[in-house]
Design a protein around this motif. Structure first.
Motif, PDB file in Angstrom:
ATOM      1  N   ARG A   1      18.499  -6.466   0.824  1.00 41.67           N
ATOM      2  CA  ARG A   1      17.516  -5.439   0.485  1.00 41.67           C
ATOM      3  C   ARG A   1      16.561  -5.991  -0.562  1.00 41.67           C
ATOM      4  O   ARG A   1      16.993  -6.475  -1.605  1.00 41.67           O
ATOM      5  N   VAL A   2      15.284  -5.885  -0.253  1.00 38.94           N
ATOM      6  CA  VAL A   2      14.249  -6.462  -1.111  1.00 38.94           C
ATOM      7  C   VAL A   2      13.289  -5.357  -1.537  1.00 38.94           C
ATOM      8  O   VAL A   2      12.832  -4.568  -0.702  1.00 38.94           O
ATOM      9  N   THR A   3      12.972  -5.295  -2.827  1.00 36.15           N
ATOM     10  CA  THR A   3      12.023  -4.309  -3.345  1.00 36.15           C
ATOM     11  C   THR A   3      10.625  -4.908  -3.369  1.00 36.15           C
ATOM     12  O   THR A   3      10.407  -5.970  -3.960  1.00 36.15           O
ATOM     13  N   VAL A   4       9.700  -4.232  -2.717  1.00 35.40           N
ATOM     14  CA  VAL A   4       8.302  -4.671  -2.749  1.00 35.40           C
ATOM     15  C   VAL A   4       7.514  -3.701  -3.624  1.00 35.40           C
ATOM     16  O   VAL A   4       7.703  -2.495  -3.564  1.00 35.40           O
ATOM     17  N   LYS A   5       6.655  -4.266  -4.456  1.00 32.51           N
ATOM     18  CA  LYS A   5       5.793  -3.463  -5.319  1.00 32.51           C
ATOM     19  C   LYS A   5       4.604  -4.306  -5.737  1.00 32.51           C
ATOM     20  O   LYS A   5       4.765  -5.466  -6.107  1.00 32.51           O
ATOM     21  N   GLY A   6       3.422  -3.718  -5.660  1.00 29.04           N
ATOM     22  CA  GLY A   6       2.205  -4.438  -6.010  1.00 29.04           C
ATOM     23  C   GLY A   6       1.161  -4.268  -4.921  1.00 29.04           C
ATOM     24  O   GLY A   6       1.418  -3.693  -3.860  1.00 29.04           O
ATOM     25  N   ALA A   7      -0.028  -4.786  -5.174  1.00 29.29           N
ATOM     26  CA  ALA A   7      -1.121  -4.647  -4.221  1.00 29.29           C
ATOM     27  C   ALA A   7      -0.886  -5.541  -3.009  1.00 29.29           C
ATOM     28  O   ALA A   7      -0.685  -6.745  -3.155  1.00 29.29           O
ATOM     29  N   PRO A   8      -0.911  -4.991  -1.791  1.00 32.79           N
ATOM     30  CA  PRO A   8      -0.692  -5.811  -0.593  1.00 32.79           C
ATOM     31  C   PRO A   8      -1.858  -6.762  -0.349  1.00 32.79           C
ATOM     32  O   PRO A   8      -3.000  -6.488  -0.726  1.00 32.79           O
ATOM     33  N   VAL A   9      -1.560  -7.883   0.287  1.00 27.47           N
ATOM     34  CA  VAL A   9      -2.580  -8.855   0.687  1.00 27.47           C
ATOM     35  C   VAL A   9      -2.681  -8.790   2.208  1.00 27.47           C
ATOM     36  O   VAL A   9      -1.675  -8.933   2.902  1.00 27.47           O
ATOM     37  N   VAL A  10      -3.872  -8.551   2.738  1.00 22.38           N
ATOM     38  CA  VAL A  10      -4.065  -8.405   4.176  1.00 22.38           C
ATOM     39  C   VAL A  10      -5.137  -9.380   4.635  1.00 22.38           C
ATOM     40  O   VAL A  10      -6.212  -9.460   4.037  1.00 22.38           O
ATOM     41  N   VAL A  11      -4.853 -10.133   5.688  1.00 25.22           N
ATOM     42  CA  VAL A  11      -5.815 -11.076   6.248  1.00 25.22           C
ATOM     43  C   VAL A  11      -5.855 -10.893   7.751  1.00 25.22           C
ATOM     44  O   VAL A  11      -4.990 -10.263   8.352  1.00 25.22           O
ATOM     45  N   GLY A  12      -6.870 -11.508   8.378  1.00 20.94           N
ATOM     46  CA  GLY A  12      -7.004 -11.438   9.823  1.00 20.94           C
ATOM     47  C   GLY A  12      -7.611 -10.126  10.270  1.00 20.94           C
ATOM     48  O   GLY A  12      -8.037  -9.287   9.473  1.00 20.94           O
ATOM     49  N   ALA A  13      -7.655  -9.939  11.603  1.00 25.22           N
ATOM     50  CA  ALA A  13      -8.188  -8.742  12.241  1.00 25.22           C
ATOM     51  C   ALA A  13      -9.644  -8.515  11.809  1.00 25.22           C
ATOM     52  O   ALA A  13     -10.321  -9.417  11.313  1.00 25.22           O
ATOM     53  N   ASP A  14     -10.144  -7.299  12.012  1.00 22.34           N
ATOM     54  CA  ASP A  14     -11.516  -7.003  11.613  1.00 22.34           C
ATOM     55  C   ASP A  14     -11.497  -6.272  10.271  1.00 22.34           C
ATOM     56  O   ASP A  14     -10.464  -5.747   9.836  1.00 22.34           O
ATOM     57  N   PRO A  15     -12.638  -6.243   9.579  1.00 23.95           N
ATOM     58  CA  PRO A  15     -12.658  -5.638   8.239  1.00 23.95           C
ATOM     59  C   PRO A  15     -12.145  -4.203   8.210  1.00 23.95           C
ATOM     60  O   PRO A  15     -11.478  -3.800   7.257  1.00 23.95           O
ATOM     61  N   ALA A  16     -12.449  -3.416   9.243  1.00 21.12           N
ATOM     62  CA  ALA A  16     -12.008  -2.023   9.261  1.00 21.12           C
ATOM     63  C   ALA A  16     -10.490  -1.929   9.335  1.00 21.12           C
ATOM     64  O   ALA A  16      -9.868  -1.100   8.654  1.00 21.12           O
ATOM     65  N   ALA A  17      -9.858  -2.785  10.160  1.00 14.69           N
ATOM     66  CA  ALA A  17      -8.390  -2.771  10.273  1.00 14.69           C
ATOM     67  C   ALA A  17      -7.741  -3.227   8.984  1.00 14.69           C
ATOM     68  O   ALA A  17      -6.722  -2.661   8.555  1.00 14.69           O
ATOM     69  N   ARG A  18      -8.318  -4.233   8.320  1.00 16.48           N
ATOM     70  CA  ARG A  18      -7.765  -4.690   7.042  1.00 16.48           C
ATOM     71  C   ARG A  18      -7.854  -3.598   5.994  1.00 16.48           C
ATOM     72  O   ARG A  18      -6.895  -3.327   5.270  1.00 16.48           O
TER      73      ARG A  18
END
Length: 332
Positions: free
Chosen positions: A180-197
Motif C-alpha cells: 500500500r502506497v500513499t500518494v500526495k502532491g500535484a500530479p504530473v500529466v504528459v501526452g494526449a491533447d491539452p484538454a485531456a491533460r
C-alpha cells in the motif's frame, strides 16, 4: 549567463574527460560550464538548424560527458551509432515554444535539488536490492525492489534527465513497489491533447492537499482508502480512469524527481502510470512517504503530513463510481 555544473547531469566515473553542453541558438551563448577537477576541457556547442546529432557528438569528442538541452526530438534521441564508445550523453527536454532560458534555469535547479537524494536511493537499492515505503498518517507500507541493471550513465549510452520525465517513457525506473502506497502532491500529466491533460489534472487536484492510499499488487494499482471529504474525489476519478482504460492501472515504475514544468515543484518519489503505448501518462507524487533501507534507517524522509480540515483521519472510504460515458479517449 547561466552556469552549468557537470555534476548535475551525472557524468560517469572521474577522469580527464571533456564536459560539453549542446543547446540551440541563441541559448548556447548564455551558457557557461563551471570548471571541475575531473574534466580536461569544457565546451558549449550551438545546435544550429539542420545540424545533426551525429555531427554535434562528433564535434564533442570521443570521450565527452555531454548534456543536450533541446526541444528538437532528433537531438534528444541520438542512436548508438552516433556515439563514440567513451561518450556519455544526458538529454534534457525543453518545452517547444516556451522561454528556453527560464526552462534551462528551472531544469538545472531541479537536477541540483534531486541529485543527492536520488543518489542515496540508488546506493541503498544497489546495496540491498529493496527499500521500504511507509507513511505515518495513513499507515501505508510497501516494499520497493530495484529492477537491477545499470541505471546511471555509462560510456556509449544516452540517458534522459531528470529521472521523472523519462521514467514516464519506461526509462530509468527505481522499480515497482508492492503493498500500500500513499500518494500526495500535484500530479504530473504528459501526452494526449491539452484538454485531456487539463481534465485529468483537475480531477486529481485534491491530491495536492489530501493523501490517497493505493493498493499495488503485481504491478497493478487500485484506490482503497481516502481522507473523507478530500481525496475520495481523486479516488473516484482514478477508479473511473482505470475502468475506462484498464492498461493505465499498471504501475510502470517509481522515480525520484521534480516536475520541471511547474515553478517551485519540489523533488519527490513518484509512482508512474502508462508508457509509450499510452497517449496519456501520469505520475503521482509520494510527498509524505518515508523511504527506508533494509537496515531501517531513513533514506528519504517525507515531511509530516498535515491533517485535512474538518472531519479527517485515515478511515476507509470506498469511492462510488457511477457508470457513465468514458471521460478519457480510448486510444489503447
Amino acid at each position: 549567463m547561466i552556469s552549468v555544473s557537470p555534476a548535475v547531469w551525472r557524468s560517469v566515473a572521474p577522469g580527464r574527460r571533456r564536459a560539453v553542453v549542446i543547446a540551440a541558438e541563441p541559448y548556447a551563448g548564455m551558457l557557461r560550464i563551471e570548471p571541475t577537477g575531473r574534466h580536461a576541457g569544457r565546451r558549449v556547442l550551438a545546435a544550429r538548424q539542420g545540424t545533426s546529432s551525429a555531427a554535434l557528438l562528433a564535434e564533442a569528442g570521443p570521450d565527452a560527458d555531454v548534456l543536450v538541452l533541446s526541444s528538437d526530438e532528433a537531438l534528444l534521441t541520438a542512436g548508438p551509432r552516433d556515439l563514440g564508445p567513451g561518450t556519455a550523453v544526458a538529454t534534457a527536454r525543453l518545452d517547444a515554444g516556451a522561454d528556453h532560458a527560464e526552462g534551462i534555469r528551472r531544469l538545472l535547479r531541479a537536477l541540483a535539488q534531486s541529485r543527492p537524494a536520488e543518489q542515496r536511493l540508488l546506493d541503498a537499492l544497489d546495496a540491498a536490492g529493496r527499500l521500504t515505503l511507509t507513511e505515518a498518517l495513513t499507515g501505508a507500507r510497501a516494499e520497493l525492489r530495484g529492477p537491477g541493471g545499470e541505471r546511471l550513465f555509462t560510456p556509449g549510452a544516452v540517458r534522459p534527465v531528470p529521472a521523472l520525465w523519462p521514467a514516464l517513457d519506461t526509462a530509468a525506473s527505481l522499480g515497482v513497489p508492492d503493498g500500500r502506497v500513499t500518494v500526495k502532491g500535484a500530479p504530473v500529466v504528459v501526452g494526449a491533447d491539452p484538454a485531456a491533460r487539463a481534465a485529468l489534472r483537475r480531477r486529481l487536484a485534491p491530491l495536492t492537499s489530501y493523501p490517497l492510499v493505493l493498493a499495488v499488487r503485481e504491478g497493478r494499482a487500485a484506490p482503497v482508502r481516502a481522507v473523507k471529504g478530500g481525496s475520495d474525489l481523486a479516488a473516484a476519478a482514478l477508479a473511473e480512469l482505470f475502468a475506462d482504460r484498464p492498461g493505465l492501472c499498471a504501475v510502470t515504475g517509481a522515480a525520484y524527481g521534480a516536475d520541471t514544468a511547474a515553478a517551485g515543484a519540489d523533488p519527490a518519489l513518484h509512482l508512474l502510470f502508462g508508457g509509450p503505448g499510452h497517449r496519456l501518462r501520469f505520475a503521482l507524487p509520494c510527498a509524505t512517504t518515508t523511504v527506508r533501507s533494509v537496515a531501517g534507517g531513513p533514506v528519504l524522509a517525507g515531511p509530516a503530513p498535515r491533517p485535512a480540515r474538518g472531519r479527517h483521519g485515515p478511515g476507509p472510504v470506498v469511492p462510488r463510481v457511477r457508470p457513465k460515458r468514458p471521460a478519457y479517449p480510448r486510444t489503447h
